[in-house]
Design a protein around this motif. Structure first.
Motif, short mmCIF file in Angstrom:
data_model
loop_
_atom_site.label_atom_id
_atom_site.label_comp_id
_atom_site.label_asym_id
_atom_site.label_seq_id
_atom_site.Cartn_x
_atom_site.Cartn_y
_atom_site.Cartn_z
N TRP A 441 -5.75 2.37 0.65
CA TRP A 441 -6.33 3.91 1.51
C TRP A 441 -5.06 4.51 1.16
O TRP A 441 -3.78 4.38 0.91
N SER A 443 -4.01 5.87 4.01
CA SER A 443 -3.34 5.41 5.28
C SER A 443 -2.63 4.63 4.97
O SER A 443 -1.05 4.61 5.70
N ASP A 444 -3.03 3.20 4.30
CA ASP A 444 -1.77 2.51 3.85
C ASP A 444 -0.44 3.24 2.94
O ASP A 444 0.13 2.50 3.22
N ASP A 446 0.18 5.96 3.33
CA ASP A 446 1.31 7.11 4.36
C ASP A 446 2.50 5.39 5.32
O ASP A 446 3.40 5.79 5.59
N LEU A 447 2.08 4.58 5.43
CA LEU A 447 2.59 3.69 6.09
C LEU A 447 3.66 3.41 5.56
O LEU A 447 4.67 2.89 5.94
#
Length: 550
Positions: A441, A443-444, A446-447
């Protein structure tokens, strides 16, 4: 939003660390390095000769695309496929398609190339190979004139890239941060790619839909239903390039676009990439053979043409050595990666690609349970960096030993990023802690980018301090891998079996499963029926012009 001159990776406190010193030096024997390249050239020359004496349906279709033939019928079969198939059925591919096609146009079989393709699909065109020079020469001149505008557009796109980089600037850091975006829907890919660029990505790769490499045609138009990826089409290339140009102006740095020139349509996709100003293309000399079971001869013919186009377009190739380590052990088979890198270098140079366009691949794929695995990864990365000092190496993250434990995965990716910082890698594909669990995703991603940013800020200058001792573990391991690579090159060249029919030892090595434990005989594989040996008088105006202008 006001333009920012530098990416989010750059801050006033960390600018110095983002311009690392040259990587540490390994004490490699210069004579051994020269021998490795000499053996690679000896192994590669028969392959080049083989590629230069054959053509394929995709080479001929790419030629027609550069002459302006585009579009597809109501069943979405491209017109280039219809026209090449009609020529092949009537007169064969041995002379190339340009002479019979432009001979037909001169005989008023149709008023233009598109109409000729449409009539050919209905079986209402008669093709021939003109025997008289007075008929053959005008057809060839007309073919050459027809492909010049396509090459001229590629030249304009290369010049446009240079202007944008001069105006907007390149990232001030190395490695470039390379991130994959691919939802299957190009209209979803574009905002995700822009978001990734805003978060710090320097290169956006749009991975292809599963199985596209085995399609013997290039789909048409914008697509919204890819599988684990988005179809590579000319319209998708155009749309994504436009989206990245927008965000490049917003950010004040040029964001590069990557796709895949591999599979059965490698030459065509290379041509379309040049026409739409892509910046990088996955283009490995053996990947399609080993991992897609595409016929070896088909692949070598297609990759030579595609690399000639990439050289003209100023496109950086990314090679696929990382894939070998997903099927073979990364310690035992480390030397096969080096051999492949040397072969990719030879084939690229022969096709006209300078070192600065060779994104040779390597990967962080040693089992983390192996003692001293991190030190071995350092040795392998340093070896690649030193053997190819001017190449923009592409450093690939761990995948094979990602178990679904996202915490361990995040740690492994951090170690991978650290090796990249310590060894001066050029292009770093961002690793995902959710590898082997789900398609990542936003978010993944971004991390994952936070991981990269931390390592670059905290350790970007380690190349200045890191100096492995002359007879320590890292230096010894690097010399061992180089020595094993030379031994393998000698073994392939000295193999008494060889490929007796063609005198091409590399084909026999591939058939024996030398690379990636994949056995691929030269007389088998997908696409073999689309290969033809040149007849006397074979003519391809694109190859002729590309080689004249080198």
């Amino acid at each position: 939003m006001a333009a920012r001159k530098n990416s989010e990776l750059d801050t006033s406190a960390t600018t110095a660390t983002l311009r690392p010193s040259p990587p540490p030096r390994l004490e490699l024997d210069a004579a051994t390095v020269r021998k490795a390249r000499r053996l690679s050239a000896k192994l590669g020359r028969p392959v080049v000769d083989l590629a230069g004496s054959h053509t394929t349906v995709s080479v001929e279709r790419a030629t027609l695309r550069l002459a302006g033939l585009a579009g597809a019928d109501h069943e979405r079969v491209p017109w280039v496929n219809h026209l090449v198939d009609a020529v092949r059925d009537q007169v064969g591919l041995e002379h190339g398609v340009s002479t019979p096609v432009w001979d037909a146009l001169r005989r008023d079989e149709a008023p233009d190339l598109l109409t000729l393709a449409q009539k050919a699909s209905a079986g209402s065109v008669r093709f021939r190979i003109p025997e008289k020079k007075g008929e053959r020469t005008p057809a060839r001149r007309a073919a050459t004139a027809a492909v010049r505008p396509g090459l001229a557009k590629i030249d304009r796109q290369r010049a446009a890239r240079d202007r944008l980089i001069a105006r907007l600037g390149d990232p001030d850091h190395r490695p470039w941060i390379y991130l994959i975006v691919a939802t299957g829907d190009i209209y979803e890919d574009m905002p995700q790619a822009q978001a990734a660029a805003r978060a710090g990505a320097d290169v956006i790769a749009v991975i292809r839909s599963t199985g596209q490499s085995l399609l013997d045609y290039v789909p048409e138009g914008a697509t919204r239903e890819g599988f684990a990826g988005t179809y590579a089409t000319q319209e998708n290339f155009r749309l994504m390039r436009g989206a990245l140009d927008e965000v490049s102006k917003e950010l004040g740095r040029y964001v590069r676009l990557t796709n895949y020139a591999s599979g059965l349509c490698m030459p065509e996709i290379a041509a379309l990439a040049g026409l739409e100003r892509l910046d990088m293309m996955l283009n490995d000399s053996m990947y399609g053979i080993l991992f897609r079971d595409i016929n070896p001869i088909r692949t070598f013919v297609d990759q030579r043409f595609s690399r000639q186009v990439h050289a003209r377009a100023g496109i950086i190739i990314n090679t696929g050595e990382d894939n070998y380590l997903t099927t073979a052990d990364a310690v035992e088979a480390a030397h096969t990666v080096t051999v492949s890198q040397l072969m990719n270098e030879y084939f690229a140079r022969e096709a006209g690609l300078p070192d600065e366009l060779m994104g040779l691949g390597h990967a962080f794929e040693i089992n983390p349970e192996v003692p001293e695995s991190f030190r071995m990864e350092l040795a392998h990365a340093l070896l690649a960096r030193q053997l190819f000092p001017d190449a923009p190496l592409k450093w690939m993250p761990p995948t094979k030993h990602m178990t679904g434990d996202i915490f361990m995965g995040y740690l492994l990716d951090g170690f991978f990023n650290l090796v990249g910082a310590m060894t001066g890698q050029s292009i770093l594909l961002v690793g995902m802690m959710t590898e082997a669990v789900v398609t990542p995703w936003l978010s993944d991603r971004d991390l994952a980018l936070q991981n990269v940013r931390y390592v670059q800020r905290a350790a970007g200058g380690l190349t200045e301090d890191f100096r492995p001792p002359p007879d320590g573990f890292i230096q010894t391991r690097a010399r061992q891998v180089l020595g094993e690579a030379v031994d393998l090159l000698e073994k392939i060249l000295d193999d008494p079996a060889g490929d007796a029919a063609r005198g091409v030892p590399l084909l026999q090595a591939i058939a024996d499963g030398t690379f990636g434990h994949m056995k691929r005989p030269a007389d088998r594989g997908k696409g073999l029926d689309g290969v033809a040996a040149h007849a006397e008088g074979y003519h391809n105006p694109v190859i002729e012009l590309l080689e004249e202008d080198r």
